[in-house]
Write a protein that holds these residues in place. Sequence first.
Motif, mmCIF file in Angstrom:
data_model
loop_
_atom_site.group_PDB
_atom_site.id
_atom_site.type_symbol
_atom_site.label_atom_id
_atom_site.label_comp_id
_atom_site.label_asym_id
_atom_site.label_seq_id
_atom_site.Cartn_x
_atom_site.Cartn_y
_atom_site.Cartn_z
ATOM 1 N N GLY A 163 -3.956 1.927 -19.589
ATOM 2 C CA GLY A 163 -4.924 0.959 -19.072
ATOM 3 C C GLY A 163 -4.463 0.183 -17.853
ATOM 4 N N VAL A 164 -3.355 0.593 -17.250
ATOM 5 C CA VAL A 164 -2.837 -0.111 -16.071
ATOM 6 C C VAL A 164 -3.636 0.321 -14.849
ATOM 7 C CG1 VAL A 164 -0.812 -0.514 -14.617
ATOM 8 C CG2 VAL A 164 -0.537 -0.244 -17.095
ATOM 9 N N ARG A 165 -4.054 -0.662 -14.063
ATOM 10 C CA ARG A 165 -4.848 -0.386 -12.865
ATOM 11 C C ARG A 165 -4.062 -0.748 -11.614
ATOM 12 N NH1 ARG A 165 -10.894 -2.436 -14.351
ATOM 13 N NH2 ARG A 165 -11.131 -1.153 -16.206
ATOM 14 N N TYR A 166 -4.434 -0.121 -10.516
ATOM 15 C CA TYR A 166 -3.739 -0.289 -9.240
ATOM 16 C C TYR A 166 -4.670 -0.935 -8.220
ATOM 17 C CZ TYR A 166 -1.449 1.065 -4.858
ATOM 18 O OH TYR A 166 -0.867 1.060 -3.616
ATOM 19 N N HIS A 167 -4.131 -1.890 -7.461
ATOM 20 C CA HIS A 167 -4.882 -2.500 -6.364
ATOM 21 C C HIS A 167 -3.950 -2.670 -5.166
ATOM 22 C CE1 HIS A 167 -7.917 -5.002 -4.390
ATOM 23 N NE2 HIS A 167 -6.889 -5.708 -3.957
ATOM 24 N N ALA A 168 -4.296 -2.008 -4.060
ATOM 25 C CA ALA A 168 -3.538 -2.178 -2.815
ATOM 26 C C ALA A 168 -4.210 -3.276 -2.003
ATOM 27 C CB ALA A 168 -3.513 -0.876 -2.029
ATOM 28 N N THR A 169 -3.422 -4.211 -1.514
ATOM 29 C CA THR A 169 -3.984 -5.317 -0.740
ATOM 30 C C THR A 169 -4.333 -4.893 0.687
ATOM 31 O OG1 THR A 169 -1.786 -6.070 -0.090
ATOM 32 C CG2 THR A 169 -2.755 -7.066 -2.071
ATOM 33 N N GLY A 170 -3.785 -3.757 1.138
ATOM 34 C CA GLY A 170 -4.062 -3.279 2.488
ATOM 35 C C GLY A 170 -3.063 -3.756 3.518
ATOM 36 N N ARG A 171 -2.387 -4.846 3.210
ATOM 37 C CA ARG A 171 -1.330 -5.377 4.078
ATOM 38 C C ARG A 171 -0.494 -6.342 3.256
ATOM 39 N NH1 ARG A 171 -2.965 -10.537 6.245
ATOM 40 N NH2 ARG A 171 -5.089 -10.975 5.610
ATOM 41 N N ASN A 172 0.639 -6.723 3.770
ATOM 42 C CA ASN A 172 1.507 -7.644 3.046
ATOM 43 C C ASN A 172 0.936 -9.055 3.136
ATOM 44 O OD1 ASN A 172 3.521 -9.047 1.813
ATOM 45 N ND2 ASN A 172 5.161 -8.372 3.157
ATOM 46 N N LEU A 173 0.404 -9.536 2.032
ATOM 47 C CA LEU A 173 -0.164 -10.883 1.971
ATOM 48 C C LEU A 173 0.876 -11.925 1.574
ATOM 49 C CD1 LEU A 173 -3.485 -10.036 0.086
ATOM 50 C CD2 LEU A 173 -3.116 -10.233 2.558
ATOM 51 N N GLY A 174 2.097 -11.472 1.333
ATOM 52 C CA GLY A 174 3.131 -12.387 0.855
ATOM 53 C C GLY A 174 2.936 -12.670 -0.628
ATOM 54 N N SER A 175 3.865 -13.414 -1.187
ATOM 55 C CA SER A 175 3.813 -13.703 -2.616
ATOM 56 C C SER A 175 2.544 -14.463 -2.993
ATOM 57 C CB SER A 175 5.047 -14.502 -3.023
ATOM 58 O OG SER A 175 5.031 -14.753 -4.408
ATOM 59 N N ASP B 151 0.847 -1.191 0.000
ATOM 60 C CA ASP B 151 0.000 0.000 0.000
ATOM 61 C C ASP B 151 0.887 1.247 0.000
ATOM 62 O OD1 ASP B 151 -2.259 1.517 -0.085
ATOM 63 O OD2 ASP B 151 -2.956 1.025 1.933
ATOM 64 N N ASP B 152 1.849 1.238 -0.941
ATOM 65 C CA ASP B 152 2.905 2.238 -1.036
ATOM 66 C C ASP B 152 2.479 3.402 -1.933
ATOM 67 O OD1 ASP B 152 5.332 3.569 -1.209
ATOM 68 O OD2 ASP B 152 6.326 2.011 -2.379
ATOM 69 N N PRO B 153 2.501 4.641 -1.433
ATOM 70 C CA PRO B 153 2.119 5.793 -2.265
ATOM 71 C C PRO B 153 3.005 5.942 -3.502
ATOM 72 C CG PRO B 153 2.624 6.505 -0.004
ATOM 73 C CD PRO B 153 2.829 5.033 -0.067
ATOM 74 N N VAL B 154 4.254 5.512 -3.430
ATOM 75 C CA VAL B 154 5.153 5.603 -4.590
ATOM 76 C C VAL B 154 4.674 4.659 -5.692
ATOM 77 C CG1 VAL B 154 7.521 5.267 -5.410
ATOM 78 C CG2 VAL B 154 7.123 6.327 -3.181
ATOM 79 N N ALA B 155 4.304 3.441 -5.319
ATOM 80 C CA ALA B 155 3.795 2.484 -6.308
ATOM 81 C C ALA B 155 2.496 2.996 -6.931
ATOM 82 C CB ALA B 155 3.580 1.118 -5.668
ATOM 83 N N LYS B 156 1.651 3.596 -6.110
ATOM 84 C CA LYS B 156 0.388 4.147 -6.616
ATOM 85 C C LYS B 156 0.658 5.272 -7.607
ATOM 86 C CE LYS B 156 -4.149 5.526 -5.005
ATOM 87 N NZ LYS B 156 -5.005 5.689 -3.839
ATOM 88 N N GLU B 157 1.637 6.121 -7.300
ATOM 89 C CA GLU B 157 2.008 7.223 -8.187
ATOM 90 C C GLU B 157 2.593 6.705 -9.500
ATOM 91 O OE1 GLU B 157 5.357 10.707 -8.213
ATOM 92 O OE2 GLU B 157 4.346 10.302 -6.306
ATOM 93 N N ILE B 158 3.455 5.704 -9.413
ATOM 94 C CA ILE B 158 4.039 5.123 -10.629
ATOM 95 C C ILE B 158 2.931 4.554 -11.511
ATOM 96 C CG2 ILE B 158 5.437 3.197 -11.509
ATOM 97 C CD1 ILE B 158 7.286 3.684 -9.038
ATOM 98 N N THR B 159 2.026 3.802 -10.898
ATOM 99 C CA THR B 159 0.926 3.194 -11.653
ATOM 100 C C THR B 159 0.059 4.263 -12.303
ATOM 101 O OG1 THR B 159 0.927 1.335 -10.118
ATOM 102 C CG2 THR B 159 -0.993 1.569 -11.532
ATOM 103 N N ALA B 160 -0.179 5.365 -11.610
ATOM 104 C CA ALA B 160 -0.983 6.458 -12.161
ATOM 105 C C ALA B 160 -0.357 7.002 -13.441
ATOM 106 C CB ALA B 160 -1.137 7.571 -11.130
ATOM 107 N N GLY B 161 0.957 6.949 -13.526
ATOM 108 C CA GLY B 161 1.650 7.391 -14.733
ATOM 109 C C GLY B 161 1.404 6.488 -15.934
#
Length: 135
Positions: free
Chosen positions: A100-112, A85-95
């Motif tokens: 058509g790339v979409r972002y989904h935060a799991t809310g916590r580390n679910l592991g691989s 749930d990293d703001p940097v990853a969200k920002e990169i994805t927004a770029g």
Amino acid sequence: MSRVASTSLDNDLVTVLPIAVGAEAISGTFAVPPDPCQESGGRSVVSFGAFVLTYRRPEGLRQSLDFLLGQTRRPDRIWVIDNADDPVAKEITAGYALEGVRYHATGRNLGSAGGVSTGLELLVAAGCDWVLSID
């Protein structure tokens, strides 16, 4: 080890003479299965989706998205599954939103395994027949 002595392709049939498989030889004429990725009327017959699983790896995320978008056969859907749930990853994805790339935060580390499960669920729910996982 198989060895093909002779083959010929005619329309949608292939004739094979003989193939050595172990101690047996197989020959005959067989139907060629359709290519599942063959295009029909300008649209792909199958839906192909991909997801990139990330956990605080901004450079790897950028490289993975650039790799996917640079393919000859681009995925129909691309998701970024963020286990941090990293703001940097969200920002990169927004770029990449226009691609058509979409972002989904799991809310916590679910592991691989948890991240892969999330990506598969999203793409299968979207109707994807084929899925590529990049972790």
